[in-house]
Scaffold this motif. Structure first.
Motif, mmCIF file in Angstrom:
data_model
loop_
_atom_site.group_PDB
_atom_site.id
_atom_site.type_symbol
_atom_site.label_atom_id
_atom_site.label_comp_id
_atom_site.label_asym_id
_atom_site.label_seq_id
_atom_site.Cartn_x
_atom_site.Cartn_y
_atom_site.Cartn_z
ATOM 1 N N TYR A 76 1.022 -0.805 0.087
ATOM 2 C CA TYR A 76 0.231 0.298 0.052
ATOM 3 C C TYR A 76 1.344 1.416 -0.066
ATOM 4 O O TYR A 76 0.601 2.551 0.415
ATOM 5 N N GLY A 77 2.373 1.256 -0.288
ATOM 6 C CA GLY A 77 2.938 1.779 -0.452
ATOM 7 C C GLY A 77 3.890 2.649 1.698
ATOM 8 O O GLY A 77 3.963 3.477 1.453
ATOM 9 N N GLY A 78 2.788 1.977 2.293
ATOM 10 C CA GLY A 78 3.675 1.805 3.767
ATOM 11 C C GLY A 78 2.663 2.077 4.866
ATOM 12 O O GLY A 78 1.297 2.157 4.274
ATOM 13 N N PRO A 79 2.430 1.556 5.874
ATOM 14 C CA PRO A 79 1.927 1.614 7.487
ATOM 15 C C PRO A 79 0.213 3.155 7.082
ATOM 16 O O PRO A 79 -0.609 2.405 6.861
ATOM 17 N N ALA A 80 1.288 4.261 6.502
ATOM 18 C CA ALA A 80 0.285 4.977 6.927
ATOM 19 C C ALA A 80 -0.565 5.238 6.268
ATOM 20 O O ALA A 80 -1.083 6.398 5.873
ATOM 21 N N SER A 81 -0.330 4.866 4.597
ATOM 22 C CA SER A 81 -0.806 4.678 3.382
ATOM 23 C C SER A 81 -2.236 3.420 2.974
ATOM 24 O O SER A 81 -2.597 3.280 2.267
ATOM 25 N N ALA A 89 -10.615 -1.740 -3.120
ATOM 26 C CA ALA A 89 -10.609 -1.437 -4.457
ATOM 27 C C ALA A 89 -8.837 -0.635 -5.180
ATOM 28 O O ALA A 89 -8.774 -1.061 -6.416
ATOM 29 N N ARG A 90 -8.058 -0.493 -3.768
ATOM 30 C CA ARG A 90 -7.303 0.214 -4.796
ATOM 31 C C ARG A 90 -5.918 -0.815 -5.281
ATOM 32 O O ARG A 90 -5.744 -1.283 -5.886
ATOM 33 N N LEU A 91 -5.901 -2.699 -4.254
ATOM 34 C CA LEU A 91 -5.034 -3.232 -4.724
ATOM 35 C C LEU A 91 -6.199 -4.120 -5.394
ATOM 36 O O LEU A 91 -5.047 -5.429 -6.775
ATOM 37 N N GLY A 92 -7.437 -4.542 -5.920
ATOM 38 C CA GLY A 92 -7.904 -5.417 -6.469
ATOM 39 C C GLY A 92 -7.803 -6.615 -5.429
ATOM 40 O O GLY A 92 -7.554 -6.897 -4.427
ATOM 41 N N PRO A 93 -9.286 -7.500 -6.191
ATOM 42 C CA PRO A 93 -10.285 -8.389 -4.572
ATOM 43 C C PRO A 93 -8.455 -9.467 -4.637
ATOM 44 O O PRO A 93 -8.834 -9.421 -3.151
ATOM 45 N N GLU A 94 -8.111 -9.838 -5.457
ATOM 46 C CA GLU A 94 -6.944 -10.889 -4.996
ATOM 47 C C GLU A 94 -6.219 -10.298 -4.241
ATOM 48 O O GLU A 94 -5.154 -11.541 -3.419
ATOM 49 N N ALA A 95 -5.417 -9.734 -4.766
ATOM 50 C CA ALA A 95 -4.290 -8.932 -3.684
ATOM 51 C C ALA A 95 -4.406 -8.825 -3.075
ATOM 52 O O ALA A 95 -3.777 -9.208 -1.777
ATOM 53 N N PHE A 96 -5.739 -8.396 -2.514
ATOM 54 C CA PHE A 96 -6.215 -7.406 -1.420
ATOM 55 C C PHE A 96 -6.009 -9.025 -0.099
ATOM 56 O O PHE A 96 -6.139 -8.222 0.506
ATOM 57 N N LEU A 97 -6.849 -9.764 -0.751
ATOM 58 C CA LEU A 97 -6.722 -10.999 0.092
ATOM 59 C C LEU A 97 -4.924 -11.107 0.589
ATOM 60 O O LEU A 97 -4.757 -11.566 1.670
ATOM 61 N N THR A 132 4.810 -6.604 6.899
ATOM 62 C CA THR A 132 6.265 -6.122 5.441
ATOM 63 C C THR A 132 6.448 -7.500 4.902
ATOM 64 O O THR A 132 5.997 -8.981 5.121
ATOM 65 N N THR A 133 7.035 -7.671 2.961
ATOM 66 C CA THR A 133 6.304 -8.711 2.060
ATOM 67 C C THR A 133 7.854 -8.751 2.388
ATOM 68 O O THR A 133 7.951 -10.047 1.539
#
Ligand SMILES: [Zn+2]
Ligand SMILES: [Zn+2]
Length: 279
Positions: A80-85, A95-103, A152-153
């Motif tokens: 998401y670009g860091g914890p604050a984002s 909606a930002r990442l798309g449903p699968e990436a969000f999961l 973290t990733t």
């Protein structure tokens, strides 16, 4: 086709992420949280240590039968670009990442809030057994949120050539601390949180800020350049414990305090019910 395929893909991708505080860490957090409670909610937990330790690992055991459970234990802030984002509204995040990436990106802060609701329901129902089970499960997710590498990733050092660091930090160091000194979190006098919906997000940022220190300590303990990929010497463990032992203690301690604060919140939401008389 895609709808059918997605769960299968998720199931094959997730097991590598399916790690958590070792069971010792989770049990320490669950029991310490009950000790931190003020008398009203504490009365629900008299003699509850066995129940708390028995259920502190429930959410990890669910991973085997629910392929969506694994990501409930972490959140990869970088996506998401860091914890604050990270959007606090899960619909916006999806909606930002798309449903699968969000999961796959993880959901632990939202899960913590959802678990507080479940605990409040158990208090409302006057069910002391359910209160203990739900409190233990809540403590699990709060514990995971308090582990830097759950934010973290680079979850297991795969991005920095430090494979296995996840287990070394959250299990190896905890076992060392307890084995060497019988360490337990101190008992704290807690008070209610001012901002419950915001709390898991503050904790996420707090944990994520610790990631560089965890990675640097592991490298320093291993001696640069990085030696064997997984095996670590006695000297490694001495230095890693020296560099990160206090941090591990602090994270176990804050996880217990945070859990206790959320138990207090759930009890308050339920109308501060007295504990049922024991039979
Ligand atoms: Zn973990
Ligand atoms: Zn977990």
């Amino acid at each position: 086709m895609l709808r059918w395929l997605a769960p299968f893909l998720l199931a094959t991708l997730l097991p590598a992420q399916a790690l958590a505080w070792g069971s010792l860490g989770h049990r320490i957090v669950a029991v310490a949280a009950a000790h931190d409670l003020p008398p009203g909610p504490a009365a629900w937990f008299n003699g509850a240590e066995a129940d708390l330790t028995a259920h502190a690992m429930d959410p990890d055991h669910w991973k085997g039968r629910d392929h969506l459970e694994g990501p409930r234990h972490y959140l990869d802030c970088e996506l998401y670009g860091g914890p604050a984002s990270v959007p606090r509204d899960p619909a916006v995040a999806r909606a930002r990442l798309g449903p699968e990436a969000f999961l796959l990106a993880g959901q632990v802060p939202w899960v913590v809030l959802e678990r507080v609701d479940r605990l409040a329901q158990a208090f409302r129902a006057g069910d002391a057994g359910a209160v203990r089970v739900e409190a233990a499960r809540l403590s699990h997710y709060v514990g995971d949120l308090s582990v830097p590498l759950h934010t973290t990733t680079n979850h297991n050092g795969e991005l920095s050539g430090q494979h296995g660091i996840h287990h070394r930090w959250e299990s190896g160091l905890v076992e060392d601390l307890v084995r060497k000194g019988g360490w337990r979190p101190p008992v704290r006098a807690i008070r209610r949180l001012d901002d419950v919906p915001g709390a898991p997000w503050a904790w996420l940022a707090d944990s994520h800020a610790l990631v560089p220190g965890v990675l640097a300590a592991d490298l320093e303990a291993a001696g640069r350049p990085e030696p064997a990929p997984t095996w670590r010497s006695h000297a490694y463990w001495q230095v890693f414990l020296d560099l990160q032992g206090r941090q591990v203690e602090r994270q176990l301690d804050v996880a217990a305090v945070r859990t206790a604060q959320l138990i207090l919140e759930a009890w308050h939401r339920a109308g501060e019910p007295p504990a049922p008389a024991s039979r």
